[in-house]
Enzyme design. Structure first.
Site, short mmCIF file in Angstrom:
data_model
loop_
_atom_site.label_atom_id
_atom_site.label_comp_id
_atom_site.label_asym_id
_atom_site.label_seq_id
_atom_site.Cartn_x
_atom_site.Cartn_y
_atom_site.Cartn_z
N PHE A 1 0.84 -1.20 0.00
CA PHE A 1 0.00 0.00 0.00
C PHE A 1 0.88 1.25 0.00
O PHE A 1 1.77 1.41 0.81
CB PHE A 1 -0.90 -0.03 1.23
N VAL B 1 4.09 32.80 -11.27
CA VAL B 1 4.51 32.69 -12.67
C VAL B 1 3.35 33.10 -13.57
O VAL B 1 2.18 32.92 -13.24
CB VAL B 1 4.96 31.25 -12.97
N PHE C 1 -1.32 34.93 -19.41
CA PHE C 1 -0.03 34.76 -20.09
C PHE C 1 -0.12 33.65 -21.13
O PHE C 1 0.49 33.74 -22.20
CB PHE C 1 1.08 34.48 -19.08
#
Length: 578
Positions: free
Chosen positions: A112, A382, A467
Site C-alpha cells: 500500500f 509565474v 499569459f
C-alpha cells in the site's frame, strides 16, 4: 525511553541551526514528528499540501542562504512534494527533504502506497539515498545536509517508518553541519586572457544575474572601470539594480528596450553569475567572458571565448587589478540614457491608467511597490505577474524578490510567502498572486490562519490564464480553454478567518492595500484587473507579428471579433507609448 534514530536525526538538525520543518504528518512519518514533539525546539510548520512544504522551504533557504527542511510521509505524500523540490533545485537553494517510506520488510512487494522515492527524486537532487538500517543514521543525514549546503541544491533522505523508531546505535552522536566558505577564483592565466579581451574592447556590456548576490560592490567597481552599462536577468534584479548608476534595465521576454539595446551594441559581453536561457536576446559574433562558480554552466547559451570558473566576488576582485580603466563613456551614456527614457515611459503608463476600470496591472503593481515597506519580501506567481514585478517592483538592497523563475511553476507565490513569513515573522511579506495560481493551492490560505502568518496576498484577478493567452496570440492561435470562472476570493478569505477585501475600481485600490498592509494578521486583496493586457517584449520577431495577425484573423472567423475590440481598447495607450 531509549533514544531512537529519529531522536538523533532531530538532534542533528537542531545542532546544525535548523529551527523549523515544513510538512504534513502521516503514519510512516510518525516516528520523526514525535521526536520533534519531544524535543520541542524545532517548530513543525503544518501546511495543507506537501507541495507547499517544499516551496516554503525553498523560500526560507533563498532568504537565509542556510539549510531549510521539509518532511512528508510515504507514497502520495512524497509525490506531492516533488514539484516544490524541483523549484528549489532549479533555484539553487539548499533544501533537505526527509521522506518516509513503507515498512522495510514490505519494500518491493507492491505494498500500500509503495513508490521508489530514491529513484523518483534523483533528477531534482544533489543527494538522494535510502537508509535501510539504523546504523546508516545520522551519518547519511549529515552527508545529505553537507551536499545540499555545498552544492546549493536539494538533498533527499528516505527513511522507512520502522527505522525512525529503531533504537539509535550507541555511538550515534549529533554533529553540526554548516556551510563551509571558500575563495573560488580562476587561475591567473585565464584572468590575464579575460583582461586582454576587455582592455581591447571599446563598448563593453555586463549581463548580471543571481550569482551577483553578495558581490554588489564588485559589480559596480567593474562597471565603473569598464564604463559598461549593466543589464540584469530577472533573478539578478534584487542584487543588481539598486544603487547602480550603470543600470541599463533588464533584457529578455520580461525586459525592456534599453537592456536589449545595450546587449545589441556591445563589442564584448561579460556574463556575471547568470545562466540566462533566452538565446535570441544574446549578441553573436563578439567575444564573451562568462563567470560562474559552476563551470558546467558556462557556454550553454552562447559561445564563450573566456570561461572563468569562480564566484563573482572572488573573480572580479582578482580581475580588477589587471584592467585598464576606460575614459570613453559614450556607450555607457547612450545606454543609460535609453534606460531612463524606457523607465519614464513605463512609469507614465502606470500613472496614466490609475483611473481605468477594470484596473490595469501596471498601476496595481506600481501602487504595491509604493506602499510596501522598504524591506518587504515579494513573492511572485509565474505568468503575467512576473512581467509587472520585473517592471514595477523597485529593489533597494533590503527588499527581496522570490519566485519560481527557473522552474516556472504556477501557484508558487502563496507557499513561498509561507516560508518567508515563518522565517522572518516581523517582516512584511507580500504576494503578487495570479487568479490561476492562488486557486491551485487555495487551501493553504488556511495555513496562514493556523500558523498566524500575517502574509498580505494580492490577487490579480483577470478571469483568465492571461499569459497563456498571450502565448496563443503570438503563435496565431485563437484563445480557447483559458477562461477562469472565479469565485469571490475576498469572500473565501473572510470565511477562512483572514481579512479580505475586493477591489473593482481604481479609486478603491490604495485604501484597500493600506488597510490590508496595516492589518495585524493575514489579509487578501482581490483586485479585478484587465484581462487583455499586452506585455510587449523588447524584441518583436517577424514570426510573432505573423502569429498575431493569424490570431486576429482566426478570432474574427470564429465569431469572437468582440475580443479584438476589447484588446484594442485595453492596449491602445500602451502600444502608443511603446
Amino acid at each position: 525511553m531509549a533514544t531512537t534514530v529519529a531522536d538523533v536525526m532531530v538532534a542533528t538538525l537542531k545542532a546544525s541551526g535548523v529551527r523549523r520543518v515544513y510538512g504534513l504528518p502521516g503514519d510512516s512519518l510518525n516516528g520523526f514528528t514525535d521526536a520533534l514533539r519531544r524535543d520541542g525546539t524545532i517548530a513543525w510548520e503544518h501546511v495543507r499540501n506537501e507541495e507547499t512544504a517544499a516551496f516554503a522551504a525553498a523560500a526560507e533557504a533563498a532568504l537565509t542562504g542556510e539549510l531549510a527542511v521539509c518532511a512528508t510521509s510515504c507514497g502520495p505524500g512524497g509525490l506531492h512534494l516533488i514539484n516544490g523540490l524541483f523549484d528549489a533545485s532549479r533555484s539553487g537553494v539548499p533544501v533537505l527533504a526527509i521522506i518516509s517510506h513503507i515498512p522495510s520488510v514490505e519494500i518491493g512487494g507492491e505494498y500500500f502506497q509503495e513508490t521508489h522515492p530514491q529513484d523518483l527524486f534523483r533528477e531534482c537532487s544533489v543527494y538522494c539515498e535510502m537508509a535501510g538500517v539504523p546504523e546508516q543514521l545520522p551519518r547519511m543525514l549529515e552527508m545529505a545536509m553537507r551536499a545540499a549546503l555545498q552544492r546549493r541544491g536539494v538533498a533527499v533522505v528516505v527513511v522507512p517508518g520502522d527505522v525512525f523508531l529503531c533504537e539509535a546505535p550507541r555511538d550515534a552522536k549529533p554533529s553540526p553541519v554548516r556551510a563551509a566558505s571558500a575563495v573560488v577564483r580562476p587561475d591567473d592565466e585565464s584572468l590575464t586572457v579575460a583582461a586582454q579581451v576587455l582592455n581591447a574592447a571599446n563598448h563593453v556590456t555586463i549581463l548580471a544575474g543571481a550569482g551577483c548576490e553578495g558581490a554588489h560592490d564588485q559589480l559596480i567597481s567593474l562597471a565603473s572601470t569598464l564604463k559598461a552599462p549593466v543589464v540584469h536577468a530577472f533573478r539578478g534584479k534584487e542584487f543588481v539594480e539598486y544603487d547602480n548608476p550603470y543600470d541599463a534595465g533588464m533584457t529578455g521576454l520580461l525586459g525592456f528596450s534599453s537592456g536589449y539595446r545595450a546587449m545589441e551594441h556591445c563589442d564584448a559581453l561579460v556574463m556575471l553569475g547568470t545562466d540566462f536561457p533566452y538565446r535570441p536576446f544574446l549578441p553573436t559574433g563578439i567575444p564573451v567572458i562568462q563567470v560562474d562558480v559552476r563551470g558546467e554552466r558556462i557556454g550553454r547559451r552562447v559561445p564563450v571565448q573566456v570561461p572563468l570558473v569562480g564566484t563573482v566576488r572572488d573573480t572580479v576582485d582578482s580581475l580588477l587589478p589587471m584592467l585598464t580603466a576606460k575614459t570613453d563613456s559614450s556607450h555607457l551614456d547612450r545606454m543609460t540614457a535609453h534606460y531612463r527614457r524606457a523607465r519614464a515611459r513605463l512609469d507614465k503608463l502606470a500613472r496614466d491608467r490609475r483611473n481605468d476600470s477594470p484596473l490595469h496591472p501596471q498601476y496595481v503593481a506600481a501602487t504595491i511597490d509604493r506602499l510596501a515597506d522598504r524591506d518587504a519580501v515579494f513573492t511572485v506567481d509565474v505568468g503575467s505577474l512576473v512581467v509587472w514585478a520585473a517592471r514595477y517592483l523597485r529593489m533597494n538592497g533590503t527588499r527581496r524578490l522570490i519566485g519560481s523563475f527557473n522552474h516556472g511553476s504556477m501557484a508558487n507565490a502563496l507557499p513561498h510567502a509561507i516560508g518567508a513569513q515563518a522565517t522572518e515573522p516581523g517582516r512584511q511579506v507580500i504576494t503578487l498572486s495570479g487568479d490561476g495560481g492562488i486557486a491551485m493551492l487555495l487551501g493553504d490560505l488556511i495555513t496562514l490562519r493556523q500558523l498566524h502568518l500575517p502574509v498580505k496576498v494580492v490577487v490579480f484577478n483577470n478571469g483568465a490564464l492571461s499569459f497563456v493567452e498571450l502565448e496563443m496570440k503570438a503563435a496565431g492561435i485563437v484563445n480557447w480553454g483559458t477562461d477562469l470562472d472565479n469565485p469571490d476570493f475576498a469572500g473565501i478569505a473572510q470565511a477562512a478567518g483572514l481579512f479580505g477585501v475586493r477591489v473593482d475600481k481604481a479609486d478603491e485600490l490604495e485604501d484597500a492595500l493600506k488597510a490590508a498592509f496595516a492589518h495585524d494578521g493575514p489579509a487578501l486583496v482581490d483586485v479585478r484587473t484587465a484581462r487583455h493586457e499586452l506585455s510587449v517584449p523588447p524584441k518583436v520577431t517577424y514570426d510573432q507579428v505573423k502569429g498575431f495577425s493569424l490570431y486576429a484573423t482566426r478570432t474574427i472567423l470564429s465569431g469572437e471579433g468582440s475580443e479584438l475590440i476589447e484588446l484594442a481598447k485595453t492596449n491602445l495607450r500602451e502600444l502608443a507609448v511603446e
